[in-house]
Design an enzyme around this catalytic site. Structure first.
Site, PDB file in Angstrom:
ATOM      1  N   SER A 174       4.184   4.474  -1.210  1.00 59.40           N
ATOM      2  CA  SER A 174       2.622   5.203  -1.664  1.00 59.40           C
ATOM      3  C   SER A 174       3.586   6.676  -1.097  1.00 59.40           C
ATOM      4  O   SER A 174       4.232   7.268  -1.138  1.00 59.40           O
ATOM      5  CB  SER A 174       1.566   5.349  -1.537  1.00 59.40           C
ATOM      6  OG  SER A 174       0.600   7.027  -2.505  1.00 59.40           O
ATOM      7  N   HIS A 200       3.861   5.900  -5.951  1.00 57.39           N
ATOM      8  CA  HIS A 200       3.078   6.688  -6.887  1.00 57.39           C
ATOM      9  C   HIS A 200       3.514   8.022  -6.958  1.00 57.39           C
ATOM     10  O   HIS A 200       3.917   8.824  -5.688  1.00 57.39           O
ATOM     11  CB  HIS A 200       1.908   6.758  -5.616  1.00 57.39           C
ATOM     12  CG  HIS A 200       0.795   5.994  -5.582  1.00 57.39           C
ATOM     13  ND1 HIS A 200      -0.055   5.700  -4.495  1.00 57.39           N
ATOM     14  CD2 HIS A 200       1.113   4.465  -6.243  1.00 57.39           C
ATOM     15  CE1 HIS A 200      -0.730   4.208  -5.023  1.00 57.39           C
ATOM     16  NE2 HIS A 200       0.327   3.338  -6.052  1.00 57.39           N
ATOM     17  N   ASP A 297      -4.318  -0.128  -2.740  1.00 62.04           N
ATOM     18  CA  ASP A 297      -3.528   0.289  -4.066  1.00 62.04           C
ATOM     19  C   ASP A 297      -2.534  -1.169  -3.348  1.00 62.04           C
ATOM     20  O   ASP A 297      -1.959  -1.029  -2.964  1.00 62.04           O
ATOM     21  CB  ASP A 297      -2.795   0.751  -4.641  1.00 62.04           C
ATOM     22  CG  ASP A 297      -2.072   0.504  -6.152  1.00 62.04           C
ATOM     23  OD1 ASP A 297      -2.530  -0.075  -6.856  1.00 62.04           O
ATOM     24  OD2 ASP A 297      -1.234   1.185  -6.046  1.00 62.04           O
TER      25      ASP A 297
END
Length: 365
Positions: A174, A200, A297
């Site tokens: 991310s 992401h 995540d």
């Protein structure tokens, strides 16, 4: 070159994060200021319509983080970003409208030191705008805490291995992941096992990211499409924004499935969705690493891969821009090793070549 943002990061951790908004549209500046001000962790200390005004405000206000539009008159956002990242760096979140040109420019901005990229919120989003702004607030807050210092020295040479054709590598990232992936993916050999990536990123920008990586890497790189085979020598990047990327095995081969679903851990595509599907489809023949990023995540999915007999790694705090996702993996004991960014490619390749497998975890004890 190491970037000295220690003072700003420390100040951001202690109190409200000071934000400077740079955008040539007065309406966008106002909307962002209102939206960011709803988060008690953030304080909008100024707005600027162009580079010169922004430069003066950066010197006077000492913001912890800048939100930056790329398309501005006189001096464009990319040129401005490069100028202050060289002289007086500040964590920066690019907020840009998507076009093919802006997608390519956004990738160059990430290479120049921007921490994150966000698709410019539509002022006509209606009831969906509060949820969009919550995500923007969270990412701006996280960006202020990012380490801007890249790893020193050259990355390691590629490792030649005899990895089998049905092995699969997987990476999840991310905040800070664009830079991390751009650094390590070029060091996987041309005929490495198939490699899957969830980064992401907003809808549309992943195509530009894949094109940029394809120019840098020995492996071929492209944005994944539904039904793609996972093949040696090919990196598939999950498309940003709309669907999750999962892997299914049928007839002895693994294929990409792009599936609808709500965000997981506030993210779509979700690293967890990819990792969990890999654990089921190819568990003992997977090496997976969770890289820099905020939130959790990927941690649960990485644990599932380890329990299935795969090999699992996470990026260490010192080389992570944001030590959130790897920390969650460490706390779950999902990663068998915590490694510097530069050590991850070699360990993944060696794992694929090794005859032994990591022990399956029957529990999290």
């Amino acid at each position: 070159m190491k970037v000295g943002n220690t003072l700003m990061a420390a100040r951001a951790r202690e109190g409200r994060t000071r934000v400077l908004i740079v955008d040539d549209s007065a309406m966008v500046r106002q909307a962002l200021a209102l939206g960011l001000s709803t988060d008690p962790r953030l304080e909008v200390v100024g707005t600027a319509s162009g580079a010169e005004a922004a430069r003066a405000q950066m010197a006077a206000l000492k913001p912890d983080v800048v939100t930056l539009d790329l398309e501005m008159p006189q001096m464009d956002g990319l040129t401005f970003l490069r100028s202050y990242m060289e002289s007086a760096p500040v964590p920066t979140v690019v907020i840009s409208s998507l076009t093919r040109t802006s997608g390519e420019t956004a990738m160059r901005a990430m290479e120049a030191g921007a921490v994150d990229i966000i698709s410019k919120p539509s002022l006509g989003a209606g009831q969906g705008l509060p949820a969009i702004m919550r995500d923007v607030c969270a990412r701006v807050w996280a960006a202020a805490r990012a380490r801007l210092a890249p790893p020193d020295g050259a990355a390691p040479a590629p490792v030649a291995t005899g990895a089998s054709e049905d092995w699969i590598h997987a990476l999840g990232a991310s905040t800070g992941g664009v830079q991390a992936l751009s650094r390590i993916l070029p060091f996987f050999p041309a005929q490495s096992p198939g490699l899957l990536v969830v980064q992401h990123m907003p809808e549309g920008f992943t195509a530009a990211f894949a094109r940029r990586l394809d120019a840098l890497c020995r492996m071929r790189v492209r944005e994944a499409a539904d039904g793609d085979l996972v093949l040696p020598g090919l990196v598939l990047i999950a498309p940003g924004g709309l669907r999750h990327m999962e892997i299914e095995r049928a007839g002895g081969v693994c294929r990409v499935r792009l599936v609808a679903g709500a965000p997981v851990s506030y993210s779509r595509p979700s690293v967890d969705r990819m990792f969990l599907s890999l654990a089921a489809a190819a568990g003992p023949r997977v090496s997976a690493a969770l890289l820099t990023g905020m939130g959790r995540d990927g941690a649960a999915g990485l644990l599932a891969i380890r329990r299935a007999g795969g090999r699992t790694f996470a990026q260490d705090e010192g080389s992570s821009a944001v030590f959130g996702m790897p920390l969650a993996a460490r706390d779950l004991r999902a990663a068998e090793e915590i490694l510097t960014l530069d050590d991850i490619p070699a360990r993944m390749m060696l794992a694929a070549a090794a005859d032994t497998r990591a022990p399956s975890l029957a529990s999290n004890d």
